[in-house]
Motif scaffolding. Structure first.
Motif, PDB file in Angstrom:
ATOM      1  N   SER A   1      -1.777 -57.587  19.357  1.00 55.15           N
ATOM      2  CA  SER A   1      -2.840 -56.831  18.687  1.00 55.15           C
ATOM      3  C   SER A   1      -2.663 -55.333  18.917  1.00 55.15           C
ATOM      4  O   SER A   1      -2.869 -54.519  18.005  1.00 55.15           O
ATOM      5  CB  SER A   1      -4.203 -57.290  19.203  1.00 55.15           C
ATOM      6  OG  SER A   1      -5.231 -56.522  18.621  1.00 55.15           O
ATOM      7  N   THR A   2      -2.269 -54.971  20.132  1.00 60.34           N
ATOM      8  CA  THR A   2      -2.060 -53.553  20.441  1.00 60.34           C
ATOM      9  C   THR A   2      -0.925 -52.984  19.598  1.00 60.34           C
ATOM     10  O   THR A   2      -1.054 -51.893  19.014  1.00 60.34           O
ATOM     11  CB  THR A   2      -1.747 -53.379  21.936  1.00 60.34           C
ATOM     12  OG1 THR A   2      -2.841 -53.880  22.713  1.00 60.34           O
ATOM     13  CG2 THR A   2      -1.511 -51.907  22.263  1.00 60.34           C
TER      14      THR A   2
ATOM     15  N   SER B   1       1.641 -61.724  24.566  1.00 57.40           N
ATOM     16  CA  SER B   1       0.260 -62.211  24.515  1.00 57.40           C
ATOM     17  C   SER B   1      -0.415 -61.737  23.236  1.00 57.40           C
ATOM     18  O   SER B   1       0.031 -60.799  22.582  1.00 57.40           O
ATOM     19  CB  SER B   1      -0.518 -61.683  25.723  1.00 57.40           C
ATOM     20  OG  SER B   1      -0.637 -60.262  25.642  1.00 57.40           O
TER      21      SER B   1
ATOM     22  N   GLU C   1      -3.101 -60.184  23.069  1.00 57.17           N
ATOM     23  CA  GLU C   1      -3.577 -58.819  23.281  1.00 57.17           C
ATOM     24  C   GLU C   1      -2.465 -57.806  23.040  1.00 57.17           C
ATOM     25  O   GLU C   1      -2.687 -56.771  22.404  1.00 57.17           O
ATOM     26  CB  GLU C   1      -4.111 -58.681  24.710  1.00 57.17           C
ATOM     27  CG  GLU C   1      -4.688 -57.301  25.005  1.00 57.17           C
ATOM     28  CD  GLU C   1      -5.189 -57.184  26.440  1.00 57.17           C
ATOM     29  OE1 GLU C   1      -5.688 -56.107  26.793  1.00 57.17           O
ATOM     30  OE2 GLU C   1      -5.066 -58.175  27.197  1.00 57.17           O
TER      31      GLU C   1
END
Length: 951
Positions: free
Chosen positions: A223-224, A218, A220
């Motif tokens: 990005s993490t 994902s 997210e």
């Protein structure tokens, strides 16, 4: 010993299949081609090499949009053994030759020559080659942080300063090189890409993780990971590999892994061990660890290192390394191919570091065994530098010594002494001191690096090892029997036999460097007595040192004999180019002795040899042409002198000899003086002072003395006297050959001072000085100096109005000079010499030589100057012209046309084009003009014609 070139170091790494295209960085690199330097500087794992290789692939695809530069990329992968300057430059040339076969050929020959010039001269020749290369050339130096050698840093900084506009340097490194980066930055000559630029952006991280690595994360999660790794490519790659492994396990919590993943360097190192290394089958894990000691991997080398050859035939697994390498390549386990045929590979540097660290921590007992096996394989494949590197890494000092001792001499001869010095510095000092060969190798390496004091200490160690016989210089067969019987092997025993001579050579070198001429001479002769007569390569060193010492002391005949031995020795061992390089010294000495005809013969023989070798335009021939310029000026063959000077200038630009610019200025100054352009001569001498280069050859004609002679001819007596006072000269000085030219110059000044002031003191000093100079010249068999001293003695008598004594002194000078064809020596003395020569011609009307000399003045021997007139020592051209008789056979109209053009700077072919006739026709007209005017050179023809009013 030439440097063996590993083609794998010149291979451009291919782009990886899971590569993220990075247009923003590609565009930066393209823009960098408007400057000199592209610097890509970042820690490990940021994709520096990958970026450059993908950029090159992009250039190949889009060559039409980037000035067709794709076929002009030279690549050099550096390693720690490239810290030797000669090795580095050899590889640099090899890399450039992959894009332009002829680039650096001259430089490579000079690197391998016995007499390599300074590195800046070599690099100038390389830059001249690069400047003629069509299109752009991109030179990539990968992993420059492995270079830790100031000479190499200086060499590259020099290259960058003078890089031609079509050449660009790309450097990848983990740390900034010690170049003047601020200056390049301020001038807009450098493009920089650093870790901040190389980090993946969120978009690039997404493409890499989901598209290239086949993950379905994902936004997210991406990005993490991007935040935790801060865009560090190696960190993202480790995370991706781990996620791939967890995806196969349905019970694995990928989200939790991402939340806890830490992308710092230490975590990645631990991860590589735990998640990559430990997950491999035992056979592959062992292979990775054992081969991590290698900088390059190939099937046979890996087989040797992992011990395949050590196993019994029945238990060997065929193609073991081949199968594992193929497995590693398929699994994308940080293996990078190094050639098109996939014969050679290397590990990703970060991965290699992890493997080496783990091997050292877990299996330190294996390290020496693995390095010993690698060393043996490299030795069997004649890659001695690599063999020694691994022997040192194994701390197998006995083996290291056995590898170094047979090759150190050849390494030093090929200017790789820095590498030898590095090896020796890594050995225990007590081991070196206990072995005479190693001590001598150390001494010579230190001498070549300029550390004279340390070299002298190592020579004492060697002499102690050999025993007292070597110290007192007894023949080599009398070397201490104790030293031989305790020698470890037969090869060492053989090398011991020649050591006394090599040690004596080193002492000669040391003495010469310390300015001890007599000591250098004594040690050089001792070395020649000790060394075998047929060891031409080793005898070249003391013979050349002896030649230098003899030349400096004024014993030119022994100097000539010594350098001739060197030249012949080089020819005997097939080193014809070295023979040509040293041959100009042989001819120069004959010229210095005054034997012009013999000097000309040697110059021309060596030029023919160079032509036969295909080296008609080379470093060595440049010096030969320069010598011929001065010789032709002395013999009044100015047309030939101009041609030789043109060739010297062209080759000087091409080969950039260390003293080339200085010698060019001096040679051209002699030509301008012979042409009567004294102001131009002084300008060139001033330029020579600015580019003066102190070569090992004695400087027997200082520029300051040359200037003083021109001042005398110009009537600038104040400047000339000022020079003489600065030199603190005295007629009672102990005469030295090195200052003979200065004393001859002073004699001229004293004679001129007498003419100007009627100073009896000046003329008496000149007479006393010339008597001493003549005795020294006769004792040293220096014919040219004898002629000059006798000629100046005649001018003393002429200045005093004593013509009978002047003619008596001049007669032997003319007799000696005629055989060698001296002209300019007499012409430079101006009107007083004309008066004397006319008197001689009256007494000997059949003297062709006197007629030739008078013709060189532009005078007829029948024309007269009132007897007893005492002209001052200015050039004849600066005084009232002496009347001359008309020509018996007048020039034709066409010959007059040619004559008018002879006074211009046009060459023969250019005159032919100007008059629309063939070159042969011009040569015929010129020959007729010379005959009718009674001259034998272009300059003399113009002077004679001016005197006759023909121009």
């Amino acid at each position: 010993m030439s440097t063996p070139i590993l083609a794998t170091k010149l291979f451009i790494p291919p782009s990886r299949p899971n590569l993220v295209y990075r247009p923003r960085l590609i565009e930066r690199l393209n823009e960098g081609l408007h400057g000199k330097l592209i610097l890509i500087s970042a820690p490990a794992g940021f994709g520096k090499t990958t970026l450059v290789s993908s950029w090159i692939d992009n250039l190949q695809v889009n060559a039409s949009g980037v000035d067709q530069i794709a076929s002009h990329v030279a690549w050099l992968s550096l390693d720690e053994r490239d810290n030797d300057l000669t090795r580095f430059l050899s590889y640099l040339i090899a890399a450039l030759q992959t894009v332009a076969a002829d680039i650096g050929k001259v430089m490579l020959n000079q690197l391998q020559s016995q007499h390599s010039p300074p590195v800046e001269s070599l690099l100038t020749a390389l830059l001249n080659d690069a400047a003629t290369t069509a299109g752009n050339v991109i030179l990539v130096l990968d992993d420059y942080h492995l270079i830790d050698a100031k000479p190499i840093d200086n060499a590259l900084a020099f290259l960058l300063d003078y890089l031609p506009p079509q050449m660009h340097l790309v450097i990848t490194t983990r740390e900034d090189p010690p170049f003047p980066l601020a200056r390049y930055r301020a001038r807009g000559q450098m493009t920089e890409i650093r870790d901040g630029d190389l980090r993946f952006t969120p978009a690039e991280a997404a493409r890499f993780l989901n598209q290239m690595m086949g993950l379905n994360l994902s936004a997210e999660a991406i990005s993490t990971l991007e935040t935790r790794t801060e865009g560090w490519i190696a960190g993202l790659q480790m995370a991706a590999l781990s996620i791939q492994g967890r995806a196969e396990n349905k019970h694995s919590d990928i989200g939790a892994f991402i939340e806890t993943f830490t992308g710092d360097h230490h975590f990645i190192l631990d991860y590589l061990v735990e998640e990559v290394l430990q997950q491999q089958p035992k056979q592959i894990r062992n292979f990775l660890l054992q081969t991590s000691v290698l900088e390059r991997l190939s099937e046979p080398l890996c087989d040797a290192v992992i011990g395949v050859k050590q196993k019994p035939e029945s238990s060997r697994e065929p193609d073991a390394s081949k199968k594992i390498l193929e497995t590693l390549k398929r699994g994308n386990l940080f293996v990078i191919p190094l050639d098109d045929t996939r014969q050679w590979y290397r590990y990703h540097h970060l991965f290699a570091e992890v493997l080496q660290t783990h091997l050292g921590e877990k299996h330190p007992e294996q390290l020496p065994i693995l390095h010993q096996r690698a060393s043996l394989w490299y030795e069997q494949n004649d890659l001695m530098a690599d063999a020694i590197h691994h022997a040192l890494a194994a701390k197998d000092f006995a083996r290291t010594v056995e590898l170094i001792e047979p090759i150190w001499q050849e390494m030093n001869r090929s200017h790789q002494g820095a590498m030898v010095l590095g090896w020796l510095n890594a050995l225990p000092d007590e081991l070196i001191r206990a072995r005479a060969v190693l001590s001598v190798a150390y001494a010579w390496s230190l001498l070549n690096s300029g550390d004279l004091e340390a070299a002298e200490s190592r020579l004492r160690d060697a002499e102690y090892c050999l025993g007292a016989s070597a110290i007192v210089g007894e023949p080599s067969e009398n070397v201490s029997s104790k030293a031989i019987t305790t020698a470890p092997n037969s090869a060492y025993k053989e090398s011991l036999q020649s050591l006394p001579g090599i040690i004596a050579s080193a002492h000669a070198y040391l003495a010469q460097a310390q300015g001890d001429v007599q000591g250098s001479m004594a040690h050089a002769r001792q070395a020649l007595d000790l060394l075998p007569k047929d060891d031409y390569r080793e005898r070249a060193i003391p013979a050349a040192l002896l030649g230098l010492a003899c030349w400096s002391s004024g014993d030119l005949e022994d100097a000539h004999r010594a350098f001739t031995d060197v030249m012949i020795g080089f020819q005997m061992v097939g080193k014809e180019r070295d023979a040509i390089d040293i041959g100009h010294v042989v001819a120069d000495i004959k010229f210095a002795q005054g034997y012009l005809q013999e000097a000309r013969k040697i110059y021309q023989q060596l030029l023919r040899l160079a032509t036969n070798l295909g080296d008609a335009q080379s470093q060595g021939t440049t010096n030969l042409y320069l010598g011929l310029v001065e010789l032709c000026c002395q013999q009044d063959n100015l047309e030939a002198a101009r041609e030789y000077l043109l060739q010297s200038k062209e080759m000087g630009r091409q080969f950039a000899l260390p003293d080339g610019q200085y010698r060019l200025c001096i040679a051209e100054a002699y030509l301008r003086e012979a042409e009567g352009d004294l102001d131009g001569t002084l300008d060139l001498l001033l330029q020579a002072e600015k580019v003066y280069y102190r070569s090992p050859l004695p400087d027997v004609r200082p520029v300051a003395a040359l200037k003083a002679r021109i001042w005398v001819r110009q009537g600038r007596l104040t400047e000339a006297l000022s020079w003489a006072r600065e030199q603190n000269l005295s007629v009672n000085d102990e005469l030295s050959y090195l200052r003979e030219f200065e004393y001859m110059t002073w004699a001229r000044i004293l004679i001129a001072h007498f003419r100007h002031n009627q100073s009896d003191s000046s003329i008496h000093q000149a007479a006393k000085l010339l008597n001493r100079l003549l005795q020294a010249a006769e004792a040293g068999e220096r014919l040219g100096s004898v002629i000059e001293a006798r000629m100046l003695q005649s001018l003393i008598h002429e200045a005093q109005g004593n013509y009978p004594a002047a003619l008596m002194a001049l007669e032997p000078a003319l007799t000696l000079a005629e055989t060698e064809g001296y002209v300019q020596l007499f012409v430079n003395e101006g009107a007083p010499m004309v008066a004397l020569l006319r008197e001689v011609s009256k007494q000997d009307t059949t003297s062709h030589y006197v007629h030739q000399l008078l013709a060189a003045f532009g005078q007829s021997s029948a024309s007269g100057m009132p007897h007893g007139e005492n002209p001052i020592t200015q050039p004849l051209t600066q005084q009232q012209t002496v009347p001359v008789e008309p020509l018996i056979d007048p020039l034709s109209e066409r010959e007059l046309d040619v004559l008018r053009l002879l006074q211009t700077e046009l060459s023969g072919p250019e005159i032919a084009r100007e008059l629309s006739v063939s070159l042969n026709t011009i040569r015929t007209h010129t020959k007729n003009i010379y005959s009718k005017l009674g001259v034998n050179s272009r300059r003399a023809a113009v002077r004679r014609a001016e005197g006759l009013g023909l121009l």
